[in-house]
Design an enzyme around this catalytic site. Structure first.
Site, PDB file in Angstrom:
ATOM      1  N   ASP A   1       0.740  -1.010  -0.076  1.00 36.86           N
ATOM      2  CA  ASP A   1      -0.136  -0.016  -0.004  1.00 36.86           C
ATOM      3  C   ASP A   1       0.874   1.289  -0.201  1.00 36.86           C
ATOM      4  O   ASP A   1       1.762   1.303   0.672  1.00 36.86           O
ATOM      5  CB  ASP A   1      -0.903  -0.056   1.147  1.00 36.86           C
TER       6      ASP A   1
ATOM      7  N   ASN B   1     -10.443  -2.501  -6.009  1.00 33.59           N
ATOM      8  CA  ASN B   1      -9.867  -1.603  -6.747  1.00 33.59           C
ATOM      9  C   ASN B   1     -10.268  -1.261  -8.113  1.00 33.59           C
ATOM     10  O   ASN B   1     -10.029  -0.417  -8.704  1.00 33.59           O
ATOM     11  CB  ASN B   1      -8.273  -2.020  -6.937  1.00 33.59           C
TER      12      ASN B   1
HETATM   13  C1  FPP Z   1      -1.489   0.400  -3.339  1.00 31.93           C
HETATM   14  O1  FPP Z   1      -1.033   1.494  -3.510  1.00 31.93           O
HETATM   15  C2  FPP Z   1      -1.552  -0.384  -4.758  1.00 31.93           C
HETATM   16  C3  FPP Z   1      -2.214  -0.923  -5.184  1.00 31.93           C
HETATM   17  C4  FPP Z   1      -3.650  -0.813  -4.952  1.00 31.93           C
HETATM   18  C5  FPP Z   1      -2.364  -1.335  -6.580  1.00 31.93           C
HETATM   19  C6  FPP Z   1      -1.299  -2.251  -7.283  1.00 31.93           C
HETATM   20  C7  FPP Z   1      -0.068  -2.763  -6.495  1.00 31.93           C
HETATM   21  C8  FPP Z   1       1.024  -2.444  -7.294  1.00 31.93           C
HETATM   22  C9  FPP Z   1       1.096  -1.574  -8.632  1.00 31.93           C
HETATM   23  C10 FPP Z   1       2.401  -3.022  -6.806  1.00 31.93           C
HETATM   24  C11 FPP Z   1       2.740  -4.142  -7.838  1.00 31.93           C
HETATM   25  C12 FPP Z   1       1.750  -4.860  -8.414  1.00 31.93           C
HETATM   26  C13 FPP Z   1       1.946  -5.048  -9.854  1.00 31.93           C
HETATM   27  C14 FPP Z   1       1.333  -4.231 -10.790  1.00 31.93           C
HETATM   28  C15 FPP Z   1       2.751  -6.120 -10.151  1.00 31.93           C
HETATM   29  P1  FPP Z   1      -2.330   2.879  -3.599  1.00 31.93           P
HETATM   30  O2  FPP Z   1      -2.448   3.132  -5.002  1.00 31.93           O
HETATM   31  O3  FPP Z   1      -3.614   2.334  -2.723  1.00 31.93           O
HETATM   32  O4  FPP Z   1      -1.738   4.124  -3.020  1.00 31.93           O
HETATM   33  P2  FPP Z   1      -2.353   5.162  -2.105  1.00 31.93           P
HETATM   34  O5  FPP Z   1      -2.425   4.232  -0.665  1.00 31.93           O
HETATM   35  O6  FPP Z   1      -1.051   5.977  -1.800  1.00 31.93           O
HETATM   36  O7  FPP Z   1      -3.340   5.752  -2.480  1.00 31.93           O
END
Ligand code: FPP
Length: 258
Positions: free
Chosen positions: A37, A85
């Site tokens: 996160d 998401n």
């Molecule tokens: C969390 O940060 C990340 C996600 C919900 C999305 C996906 C995860 C990644 C990109 C890491 C690796 C995965 C892949 C594609 C291989 P957030 O977007 O919730 O950020 P925030 O908490 O700061 O809003």
């Protein structure tokens, strides 16, 4: 680089090496699960786009898999994309889907994955995913299906409650079809019907970014897991943070005489 930076880096490397030695001297968690996160907040702090935050997040994941394999953690499960998401802005979801596809293909073709015999699997409701991500998931599955030294699970289109509902439906159908009696339903039966049927429950569940919630991740499986929360944003997660999480897990185990 300034002299003070060089000295700080040296002190850090020495600390990291000492911590690693200490951590590797005790039993490691067999299965680490991670709620990655803080990609967007990390990017925002640096004046970068959220896409850049996610891209850096996906690079971090490659590093973390490497640490697990290098240090001997057999199972790694990461929360890469939750069912919630899908409610994000269309452009962000599309970007993430593309990143997931690229990551799956990259992992499936990585010499390191083949050298270390890492079994790669996607956990989740794949029917919710666009075709190109499903194809990449199948590709990764096919390319690593004969491996079992290490296991790397990517939870995509994953929701813990949804997983439990799906398992209950399958079991209920078996009862309705006369394949099973209601009395036969126990913890083992439900575990066998989860996406993680062939994976031991996580020993350690770790979440980055300072949020102290489970957010529908592995609800069934984490019943007895140690939970660890750290303030660092996912793209800024360092090997030292990883080692600290493992050390805390080990210390708790000792305290409770596990
Ligand atoms: C969390 O940060 C990340 C996600 C919900 C999305 C996906 C995860 C990644 C990109 C890491 C690796 C995965 C892949 C594609 C291989 P957030 O977007 O919730 O950020 P925030 O908490 O700061 O809003």
């Amino acid at each position: 680089m300034s002299i003070s930076n060089i000295l700080t880096n040296r002190a850090y490397s020495a600390y990291e090496a000492r911590l690693r030695k200490e951590v590797l001297a005790s039993p490691l968690p067999n299965h680490i699960a991670i709620i990655m996160d803080g990609n967007r907040r990390y990017a925002e702090e640096r004046g970068e786009t959220r896409e850049e935050g996610h891209r850096l997040g996906s690079e971090k994941l490659e590093e973390v898999l490497d640490w697990c394999v290098e240090d001997g953690v057999k199972f790694l499960t990461v929360y890469a994309f939750s069912t919630e998401n899908f409610n994000r802005e269309k452009g962000e979801v599309e970007y993430l889907m593309d990143l997931l596809r690229q990551s799956l293909i990259k992992f499936a073709e990585s010499p390191r994955v083949h050298d270390k015999k890492v079994r790669l699997k996607v956990l989740g409701d794949v029917t919710m995913l666009p075709e190109h991500v499903r194809e990449a998931a199948d590709y990764a599955d096919e390319k690593t299906k004969d491996y079992s030294d290490y296991h790397f699970n990517m939870a995509i289109a994953y929701g813990g409650r949804q997983e439990i509902i799906a398992a209950v439906k399958t079991v209920a159908q078996k009862v309705a079809d006369g394949e099973m009696d209601v009395e036969d339903i126990d913890e083992n039966v439900l575990s066998e019907h989860m996406y993680t049927s062939d994976t031991p429950d996580p020993d350690l569940v770790l979440r980055t970014s300072g949020e102290v919630r489970i957010s529908n991740f592995l609800l069934w499986q984490l019943a007895y897991s140690e939970l660890y929360f750290t303030d660092v944003y996912w793209p800024g997660f360092r090997y030292i943070d990883f080692l600290r999480a493992v050390r805390t897990y080990q210390q708790r185990g000792r305290r409770y005489g596990k």
